[in-house]
Enzyme design. Sequence first.
Site: not given
Lengths: 225, 472, 237
Positions: A54-55
Site C-alpha cells: 500500500e505504500s
Amino acid sequence: MTHENDKPRLDREIIAMRVAQELPDGGYVNLGIGIPTLVSSFVPEGRTVFYHSESGVLNCGPLADEGEEDIDLINAGGQFVKPVPGMAFFNSADGFAMIRGGHVDVTVLGAHQVSAKGDIANWMLPQRGVGNVGGAMDLAAGAKDVIVAMEHTDRENHPKIVQVCDLPLTGKECVSLIVTDLAVIRRTTEGLVLEEVAPGWTAEEVQELTGARLTVSPSLREFQL
Amino acid sequence: MTTPSRLDNQQMAQRVFQELRPGSAVALGSGLPGLVAGQARPGSQILFLSEGGGLGYQASAATAGQGQTVVDSGGQGVDLIPGGSMLSTIDVAALVRGGYAGVVVLQPAQVSAQGDFSHWTTAATPGLFSPGWAWDLANGPGRVIAIMGHTRADGSANIVSQCTLPVDGAGCVDIIITDVAVLRVGEEGLVLEEVAPGWQAGDVTAITGAPLILASNLREMSFEPVVAEPPNKVYSSGLAAIHDLPQGATIMIDGFAGLGGMPNYLMVALRDHGVGGLTLISNTAGVARVIGFGTPPGRLAIDHSILVDNHQIKKAVASFPVSPSPSRPSSFELALQRGEVEVEVVPQGTLAERIRAGAAGVAAFYTPTAAGTQLADGKETRVFDGKEYVLEEALRADFCLIRGYKADTLGNVVYKGTSRNFNSVMAPAARITIIEVDQVVEPGELDPEEIVTPGVYIDRIVLRPPDFLGYE
Amino acid sequence: MSDPRENSGSTVAKGKVYPSPEAALADITQGATVLIGGFAGRGRPEGLLRALVSNGVDGLTCICQGAWPQSPEIMDVAELIANGQVRKLIAPLGFYSGSGGPVAAFWQSGEMDVETVPPGVLAERLRAGGAGLAGVFLPAAPSDRFLGGKEVRRFGDRDFVFESALRADFALLRAEEADTLGNLIYRGSQRNWNPVMAMAGRVSIAEVSLVHEPGGIDPEAVITPGIFVNRVVLQAD
C-alpha cells in the site's frame, strides 16, 4: 473453554512457513503487519511471488540492509525495503484499485478474531477508543483470497476463532484459510474444517481452544511443511 | 450590393485565441478548434489539451505523418511544447470533469439561442449519435466556445432559435465565434458583440436564424493576440506560499507513514502561520514523531503532530490516525483523549478513492470496503450482484500541501519511489495546491511521458531548502 | 484448459510473454466482451486484432473508441465487424457511416447493436470496474440523452447520474515497451484507452514493440503496472 494445555505450540516462523506454501506461483500478494510480514522469508524455492504494498510499490523487495535505507522506498509498515528489478511505483488510488478490483490474489492478515462465517476483526480494540484501519478493510473486501495468520488464542488463552466476533469487524465472510500456532483451518460452505494440527495436538484439543465448531477433515494430518 | 468577405479559418482561430489565458488547460475538439493550437507563440504557456492525450501542444513543425507520436483531437500529428505532458483517456476524463479545462473549444453543427448545440457527429452519422468527446467537454465546468461557419454551404443558418438536429448538450455554449461575428449567449438571448471587418449588424442579423440583441459596445473584431503574463507559481518560502490559508480551512496533507513523502517544510510554515480550526485530511494524523521511521536517535520527526501541539487541528480524517503502538501515543491521540480534536476513521482505499473522486468530478461511489462494519454505520448500503457495497462521497479541500521530488516552473511534478502514494492523488483535489520539492527545473527538463502530476493541478511551488531536515 | 504457452514449465520464469498474438488469444470464447485500445489510429493492437479475425470467434461485444478506419494500412475493429464477429459495439464514435460499407450494413440489418457513449463516462465506468467499485455518480447534464432510466440523485447543488461499473473478459492493448512482468510504458498518444482498459480486463493482453527483462523499465516511468497485465506479445515486424 479455558482448559489449560501446556503442550508446545508452533512459533511465528512456522506459522509463516505454512502460510507461504499457500501462495500461488506468479501470484500478487499483500502481506499485513506482524506474522504476515514474516511470510516472505519462507516462500518455497522455485516459486516466485510478487508483493504489492500500500505504500505504492509493486514487486516490493525484502527489508533493506542497515546503512542502505532510502526514505523513498518503504513497505506498508513504514520499514525500509530494497529496490528490486521490475518494481513499479503507483499512487494510492491506483494501489487500492489493485486491491478492490481483485487484482491482488492473496492477502495475509493478522487478526484479533475470526468467526465461523469467515468474518474478521483486526483493526480496533474498543478499550482504546480509536483504531488504525489502514488498508485492512480494503484488503478484506477486495483480495481474491484472505488468509489469516495468528495465534490460536489470546494472551488470556481465550479462543480467537469464535462463533461470532464481538470486536469491531474488518470484513464479513471473507477469510478463506486460518493458520495458527495450533492448526490449519479452511472455511468451506459447510463451515470451518480442521485440516491440519500442530505436532502432538489432537483435533479434540484444538477444538477445546476454538470458540466455533470445527468439522474435522477426513484427511486430517499433522502440519505439512 | 456586394457582400463583405468572410473571415478565413485562421482569423477565426486567432479570435478564439484572444479568449485564452495562460494557466489552465484549453480543450480543443476536432475540426476548426484544431487551428487554435497553431496560434500559440513560444512562452504563451497556454496548455492545449487534445482528446489524444497531449496536454500542452502546438502545431507540428514537421510534415504531417513524420514521426509525431502525439495527435490532436482530429488525429493530426502535433508537437508537445516544453512542459507538455501525456495523459491517458481516464486522465483526460478526470481533468475535464474536475474543472481543470478552463475553456473548451468545439465546432458544433448548430447552436441555439439558449446555447444548446448539435455536434457535427449528429449530422455525420445519421440515425446514430456519436458523441466523441464533445458531450464530456461541453458538459464539463469549463467555458465553452463554439467556432463555426455562420451559415452552411447552402446559405441556411447554423445559429438558430431551436436546434433542428438532435441536441447534444443543452445550454452549454457560452460564446460563438463565426466567420462573420462574435456572439455571447446571455440570459436575455444571443448578444451580438463583434462583427467582422466590413460587416454591419444588419448583415449578420440577416443570416442568423435567431433574434440578436446588439451589444451597447458593439465593435469590429480584431485579431491581435492578447498578451497575458503566465502566473508565477514559484514562491520564495513556505510562509509566502501559505499566507492566505484561512482559519477553519479543510486541508489535505500527505503523510503515508514515514519521513519520505511528507511536506515537512510546509508543515513548519503552517505551524508558524498559526491559523486554527483546521480539518485535516491525511492518511495519518502524525505517527512518525513517535515511531521514528528512520529519524536519527534523539531527534523528532516533523509531522502533523506539530500542528496538533500548536492547537491548529480541529478534526482529522484519516485511515491511520494514531500510533501503531498504544504505549507510545501520538500528540493526536492525547488531544483526542482530552476531547480537543475529533476523528473520522476512513479505510485507506476509501480515503484514496474519495479524494480521487473529488479530483475527478465524481460525486460518490459504491465500494465493497467496510460493508458490514461499524465504519459503514449511518451510510447507505446497496447490494449489487449479491455483494454489499457502501456509498461513499467525494472529498475536496481548500488547500492541499504535498511533497514532490522535482517540479518544473509550470508545476509539472515527478515523485520519488513510494513517496508518491497520496501526494499525486491529492494534487488535483483542492482549490489551492502547494507542493514542496527538492528541485525546481525549467519546462522541458522533465520527460513528458514520466510527468505524474501535470502542472494544471499545481498552483504554487516551494523549494525545500537544501539544508532543511525532516526532523528537529 | 491447457496453457497455450509453449514449453510449459514455471510460468513465472517465462514471465507473461506469449509467442504470438494467436497463442495469447487461444482461449477466447464465443460471446466474449473485448476491450480494444486505440484513438485515431494510435495505440491500437493491430496484431491482436488480426489474430482475432483469423481466430474467427464470433458473438463478440467490442468496446473501443469506434469503428473509424483511419487508413487501409491500419487494422481497425471495422474488419472484425465486416467479418461477422461482432454482435455489439459500444463506442463513443460508433462507426463511420459516411461511406456506407459492411459496418453500416450490419447495423442496419440488426445483426449488430451499436451503443454510443461519451468517452469520459465510458472511461469512468471501466475504471470503476477495474477498481472494484459497483458504480459511480457522474454529473448529469440537462436534457441528457444518456439518462434513459438511470438513477439521478442530488449531491450538493447539482444532479448526478448513477453509472454502473464495467468489466470485460479480455482487453487488447498496445504499448511501446513491456518487461516480462507486464509493466508497460507508452509513447505519445498511443497511451489513450490502454491504461484504463488494462485495469478493466479480466485477461489483459499487451502488444508491444520491445520486451525487457525485469529492471529494463524505470519503475518511476511505469504507466500500467504489471498486476493489470496478464499476457504480453511482441508485435510482428
